[in-house]
Motif scaffolding. Structure first.
Motif, PDB file in Angstrom:
ATOM      1  N   LYS A   1      -9.752   0.835  -2.913  1.00  0.00           N
ATOM      2  CA  LYS A   1      -8.503   1.214  -2.054  1.00  0.00           C
ATOM      3  C   LYS A   1      -8.792   2.349  -1.376  1.00  0.00           C
ATOM      4  O   LYS A   1      -8.396   2.779  -0.295  1.00  0.00           O
ATOM      5  CB  LYS A   1      -7.281   1.546  -3.074  1.00  0.00           C
ATOM      6  CG  LYS A   1      -6.710   0.239  -3.768  1.00  0.00           C
ATOM      7  CD  LYS A   1      -5.645  -0.389  -2.932  1.00  0.00           C
ATOM      8  CE  LYS A   1      -5.161  -1.465  -3.521  1.00  0.00           C
ATOM      9  NZ  LYS A   1      -4.307  -2.396  -2.613  1.00  0.00           N
TER      10      LYS A   1
ATOM     11  N   GLU B   1     -10.786   1.709   1.765  1.00  0.00           N
ATOM     12  CA  GLU B   1      -9.873   1.141   2.719  1.00  0.00           C
ATOM     13  C   GLU B   1      -9.054   2.437   3.535  1.00  0.00           C
ATOM     14  O   GLU B   1      -9.021   2.400   4.586  1.00  0.00           O
ATOM     15  CB  GLU B   1      -8.994  -0.071   2.083  1.00  0.00           C
ATOM     16  CG  GLU B   1      -7.796  -0.565   3.063  1.00  0.00           C
ATOM     17  CD  GLU B   1      -7.091  -1.516   2.185  1.00  0.00           C
ATOM     18  OE1 GLU B   1      -6.042  -1.750   3.122  1.00  0.00           O
ATOM     19  OE2 GLU B   1      -7.329  -2.089   1.198  1.00  0.00           O
TER      20      GLU B   1
ATOM     21  N   ASN C   1      -9.486   3.954   7.324  1.00  0.00           N
ATOM     22  CA  ASN C   1      -8.242   3.944   8.271  1.00  0.00           C
ATOM     23  C   ASN C   1      -8.149   5.630   8.819  1.00  0.00           C
ATOM     24  O   ASN C   1      -7.842   5.669   9.791  1.00  0.00           O
ATOM     25  CB  ASN C   1      -7.063   3.707   7.501  1.00  0.00           C
ATOM     26  CG  ASN C   1      -7.081   2.031   7.319  1.00  0.00           C
ATOM     27  OD1 ASN C   1      -7.633   1.490   8.072  1.00  0.00           O
ATOM     28  ND2 ASN C   1      -6.070   1.731   6.329  1.00  0.00           N
TER      29      ASN C   1
END
Length: 342
Positions: free
Chosen positions: A260, A263, A267
C-alpha cells in the motif's frame, strides 16, 4: 387470440434468454464477486508506519504522500521524520522503530552488511542529483576539469567515488590532474565557489545548485554528473542516489501494508514530477526547502520510482563500481540477493 398468446409467449422466451445471458450458470457469481470485493476491502486494516527521509531530493518525492497523510487520505497512518543525516535513523530502521526509510543507495548497502541483512530495498527513488557548476564558461566536458580546483563534499562517500570515477573514465588522474578540495557541507562548497574568481568549479547536489545560481548570476551548470556518467560508462550503468528501504522483519510480516505504501509513494512521485508548483509548496510546508528553490530544483532532482528487476540491475551496477573504488563504500562486500525485496 391465438396470435396474441403466441406473441406473449415469444416475448417471455426472449426475456428469459436475455436474463440467462447476463446471469452465470449457477446464478451466484455476481453476488460472490461482490462478496469477495467487499471482503477484500474490509480485510485490510490500516497500519501505523514511521517513515524517515533525508532533507533533500530523497524526501521531495514523497511530499504529496505526506500531504495526503496529513489530510487522512492514505491507506495507512504515516508518521514522517525528516532528518539531516541517515545516521539519525539508521539504527532505528534496523531495530524496526522506523519501518521504512529513504536513504542513500550505498548507505543502504552498508547498513544491510553491518546488520546482517536486517533491511531490504524496495525501490529506487532518486537517480543522480550532482552537478558540476562553474563560475565562468570553460568546462564543457569532464576532460576540461584538468588543472581545476573542484570544491565538493563527501570525502570517503559517494560524491568522492562518483567524481573520481568520472575523472578516470575521462582519462584524468584525480591525484595529479585536478585538486579536489573537500568541504564538510554543500553550503560551504557553494560559498567557496561564490567567493572565488572566474573559472572556479564545484560539484554540488540539488537543490544547492539552484540556491547558488539564484544568488550569483555568473554561476552556471557546466555538467550533469548523471549524464556524464552514462556517456562515459561502458556497462549501461547510471548514478543511483536514493533508495527506499524497509526493516526486513516488518516487511515479512506486513507485505500488504508495504505494498500500500509503495502504491501511494509511486502516485506521490508522479504528482511531484507533473505538478511542480504545488509540489514546491508542499516542500516548504514540510520544512524541506523553500518553495521558490524547490520549484526550480525539482526538474533537476531526477526523482523517480523504479522497482523489481530494473531496480536490482541498476543498483547492482552502481554498487559494483563503488565497491571496485573502495569496498568500504558499500559496507565491505557486495550485498547478496536478499538485499532486494521480492
Amino acid at each position: 387470440m391465438k396470435k396474441k398468446l403466441m406473441a406473449l409467449i415469444l416475448c417471455m422466451v426472449i426475456a428469459l434468454g436475455l436474463t440467462a445471458c447476463r446471469m452465470p450458470s449457477d446464478g451466484k457469481r455476481d453476488a460472490d464477486n461482490s462478496d469477495v470485493t467487499q471482503s477484500q476491502t474490509q480485510s485490510y486494516e490500516a497500519k501505523d508506519i514511521t517513515v524517515a527521509a533525508l532533507k533533500g531530493p530523497t524526501a521531495i518525492g514523497m511530499v504529496k504522500l505526506m500531504e495526503d497523510s496529513k489530510e487522512k487520505k492514505t491507506a495507512n497512518n504515516y508518521d514522517f521524520k525528516i532528518a539531516a543525516s541517515a545516521d539519525e535513523f539508521s539504527s532505528l530502521l534496523i531495530k524496526g522503530d522506523v519501518q521504512i526509510a529513504a536513504l542513500p543507495c550505498n548507505a543502504a548497502a552498508t547498513l544491510y552488511n553491518k546488520s546482517n541483512g536486517k533491511i531490504k530495498v524496495l525501490g529506487i527513488n532518486t537517480l543522480g542529483v550532482l552537478y558540476i557548476v562553474e563560475k565562468g564558461n570553460t568546462v564543457q566536458n569532464v576532460a576540461d576539469l584538468k588543472g581545476k580546483t573542484i570544491y565538493t563534499t563527501g570525502k570517503g562517500t559517494t560524491p568522492e567515488y562518483t567524481l573520481k570515477y568520472l575523472l578516470k573514465k575521462a582519462g584524468l588522474d584525480a591525484e595529479k590532474d585536478v585538486n579536489i578540495e573537500f568541504k564538510s557541507e554543500a553550503s560551504e562548497s557553494a560559498a567557496m565557489l561564490a567567493s572565488s574568481d572566474s573559472g572556479a568549479v564545484a560539484m554540488l547536489p540539488q537543490p544547492y545548485v539552484t540556491t547558488v545560481m539564484a544568488a550569483n548570476s555568473d554561476v552556471r551548470i557546466a555538467l550533469d554528473v548523471t549524464k556524464e556518467w552514462e556517456k562515459l560508462s561502458t556497462d549501461g550503468s547510471t548514478v543511483v542516489t536514493g533508495v527506499i528501504a524497509v526493516n526486513a522483519d516488518y516487511y515479512e510480516k506486513n507485505k500488504a501494508a508495504v505494498a500500500k505504501f509503495m502504491e501511494e509513494y509511486e502516485n506521490s512521485v508522479d504528482f511531484v514530477n507533473s505538478n511542480v508548483d504545488t509540489a514546491a509548496e508542499y516542500v516548504e510546508e514540510f520544512a524541506i526547502f523553500k518553495a521558490a528553490v524547490a520549484k526550480k530544483a525539482i526538474p533537476y532532482c531526477n526523482i523517480t520510482f523504479i522497482k523489481s528487476n530494473e531496480m536490482k540491475t541498476r543498483i547492482n551496477q552502481y554498487l559494483t563500481i563503488l565497491y571496485e573504488s573502495n569496498p568500504s563504500s558499500v559496507g565491505g562486500s557486495m550485498p547478496d540477493d536478499n538485499f532486494y525485496a521480492e
